[in-house]
Design a protein around this motif. Structure first.
Motif, PDB file in Angstrom:
ATOM      1  N   ARG A 197      -3.874   6.725   3.525  1.00 55.77           N
ATOM      2  CA  ARG A 197      -5.252   6.357   3.201  1.00 55.77           C
ATOM      3  C   ARG A 197      -5.320   4.888   2.753  1.00 55.77           C
ATOM      4  NH1 ARG A 197      -9.747   9.115   2.388  1.00 55.77           N
ATOM      5  NH2 ARG A 197      -8.664  11.126   2.557  1.00 55.77           N
ATOM      6  N   ALA A 198      -4.387   4.484   1.920  1.00 53.54           N
ATOM      7  CA  ALA A 198      -4.355   3.098   1.438  1.00 53.54           C
ATOM      8  C   ALA A 198      -4.058   2.122   2.573  1.00 53.54           C
ATOM      9  CB  ALA A 198      -3.311   2.956   0.330  1.00 53.54           C
ATOM     10  N   THR A 216      -0.121  11.217   2.118  1.00 56.10           N
ATOM     11  CA  THR A 216      -1.563  11.190   2.367  1.00 56.10           C
ATOM     12  C   THR A 216      -2.208  10.002   1.675  1.00 56.10           C
ATOM     13  OG1 THR A 216      -1.666  13.600   2.620  1.00 56.10           O
ATOM     14  CG2 THR A 216      -3.720  12.457   2.096  1.00 56.10           C
ATOM     15  N   GLU A 217      -1.843   9.801   0.417  1.00 53.53           N
ATOM     16  CA  GLU A 217      -2.390   8.666  -0.330  1.00 53.53           C
ATOM     17  C   GLU A 217      -1.938   7.347   0.298  1.00 53.53           C
ATOM     18  OE1 GLU A 217      -1.910   6.630  -4.724  1.00 53.53           O
ATOM     19  OE2 GLU A 217      -1.761   8.827  -4.583  1.00 53.53           O
ATOM     20  N   ALA A 218      -0.674   7.310   0.741  1.00 56.12           N
ATOM     21  CA  ALA A 218      -0.145   6.094   1.359  1.00 56.12           C
ATOM     22  C   ALA A 218      -0.889   5.772   2.645  1.00 56.12           C
ATOM     23  CB  ALA A 218       1.343   6.256   1.640  1.00 56.12           C
ATOM     24  N   ALA A 234       1.765   4.257  -3.457  1.00 55.46           N
ATOM     25  CA  ALA A 234       1.165   5.584  -3.297  1.00 55.46           C
ATOM     26  C   ALA A 234       2.110   6.676  -3.782  1.00 55.46           C
ATOM     27  CB  ALA A 234       0.801   5.825  -1.841  1.00 55.46           C
ATOM     28  N   SER A 235       1.522   7.788  -4.241  1.00 54.43           N
ATOM     29  CA  SER A 235       2.325   8.891  -4.777  1.00 54.43           C
ATOM     30  C   SER A 235       2.593   9.987  -3.749  1.00 54.43           C
ATOM     31  CB  SER A 235       1.610   9.500  -5.992  1.00 54.43           C
ATOM     32  OG  SER A 235       0.326  10.000  -5.616  1.00 54.43           O
ATOM     33  N   SER A 236       1.974   9.882  -2.566  1.00 56.50           N
ATOM     34  CA  SER A 236       2.183  10.886  -1.518  1.00 56.50           C
ATOM     35  C   SER A 236       1.914  10.249  -0.168  1.00 56.50           C
ATOM     36  CB  SER A 236       1.225  12.070  -1.718  1.00 56.50           C
ATOM     37  OG  SER A 236      -0.112  11.660  -1.452  1.00 56.50           O
ATOM     38  N   ALA A 292       0.837  -1.207   0.000  1.00 57.13           N
ATOM     39  CA  ALA A 292       0.000   0.000   0.000  1.00 57.13           C
ATOM     40  C   ALA A 292       0.866   1.249   0.000  1.00 57.13           C
ATOM     41  CB  ALA A 292      -0.920  -0.005   1.213  1.00 57.13           C
ATOM     42  N   ALA A 293       1.902   1.261   0.817  1.00 54.30           N
ATOM     43  CA  ALA A 293       2.777   2.436   0.915  1.00 54.30           C
ATOM     44  C   ALA A 293       3.592   2.633  -0.366  1.00 54.30           C
ATOM     45  CB  ALA A 293       3.711   2.290   2.112  1.00 54.30           C
TER      46      ALA A 293
END
Length: 203
Positions: A95-96, A91-93, A87-89, A83-84
């Motif tokens: 959240r995932a 915050t996205e990481a 992710a591109s940021s 998940a990490a």
């Protein structure tokens, strides 16, 4: 004797399949009865084996508990790393991570309860091995939170405590989740993703 010998031999079940069946039976038994109340006879019965059949694959019921804990923690660690990494940021990481971790604890609530609440019944050596995996899981989340603070996306005064709070939120899903409730694991994951981001961005 002659009739037995003339009958084609039944193919032996692969060892891996039998061991997996025992693990599933142990997970059900531990979830239903608790570790201490479960006997190897209970596990063998659920797996369709004789009590002696358990010891062919596992030395004790504690070893079954350890294997369940090991597999659960490895799956969680690999899931969070994926998940990490995808992710591109930060915050996205985050959240995932929160979505997948909370969803997993709902989908696999029986095993998750065993992994979390029967931990004290492992031997010291096995507890140390599992603790090592827990530290790796913690490190994935802590690195994401640290990156978010560095980029200015997160406002966090204490990274270790915040990491613990985030993980505790997701883990606790296994305690209260019931398949009979109307919320799906995916809906729970989405809600926890929002909660996680709100926790690190609250001012």
């Amino acid at each position: 004797m002659l009739s037995t010998m003339s009958t084609p031999a039944r193919p032996l079940e692969p060892v891996a399949d039998t061991a997996h069946r025992l693990l599933e039976a142990a997970a059900e038994a531990f979830a239903d009865r608790g570790f201490h109340a479960t006997t190897t006879r209970d596990i063998a019965s659920r797996a369709g084996l004789s009590p002696a059949g358990v010891y062919v694959h596992f030395a004790s019921k504690e070893e079954l508990l350890y294997q369940l804990s090991l597999e659960g923690h490895v799956a969680a660690r690999d899931m969070l790393r994926s998940a990490a990494d995808g992710a591109s940021s930060p915050t996205e990481a985050l959240r995932a991570i929160m979505a997948r971790f909370a969803t997993w604890h709902a989908e696999h609530f029986r095993v998750a309860r065993i992994v979390q609440y029967e931990f004290a019944n492992l031997t010291p050596e096995h507890r140390d091995a599992v603790l090592g995996l827990r530290k790796q899981i913690d490190a994935v989340v802590r690195d994401v939170v640290t990156s978010g603070v560095a980029s200015g996306e997160f406002t966090v005064d204490d990274v270790p405590d915040t990491t613990l709070a985030l993980m505790s939120m997701a883990v606790d899903v296994a305690r209260w989740y019931d398949p009979e409730i109307k919320r799906t694991p995916e809906a729970i994951g989405a809600a926890y993703a929002d909660l996680g981001v709100r926790l690190v961005t609250a001012r």
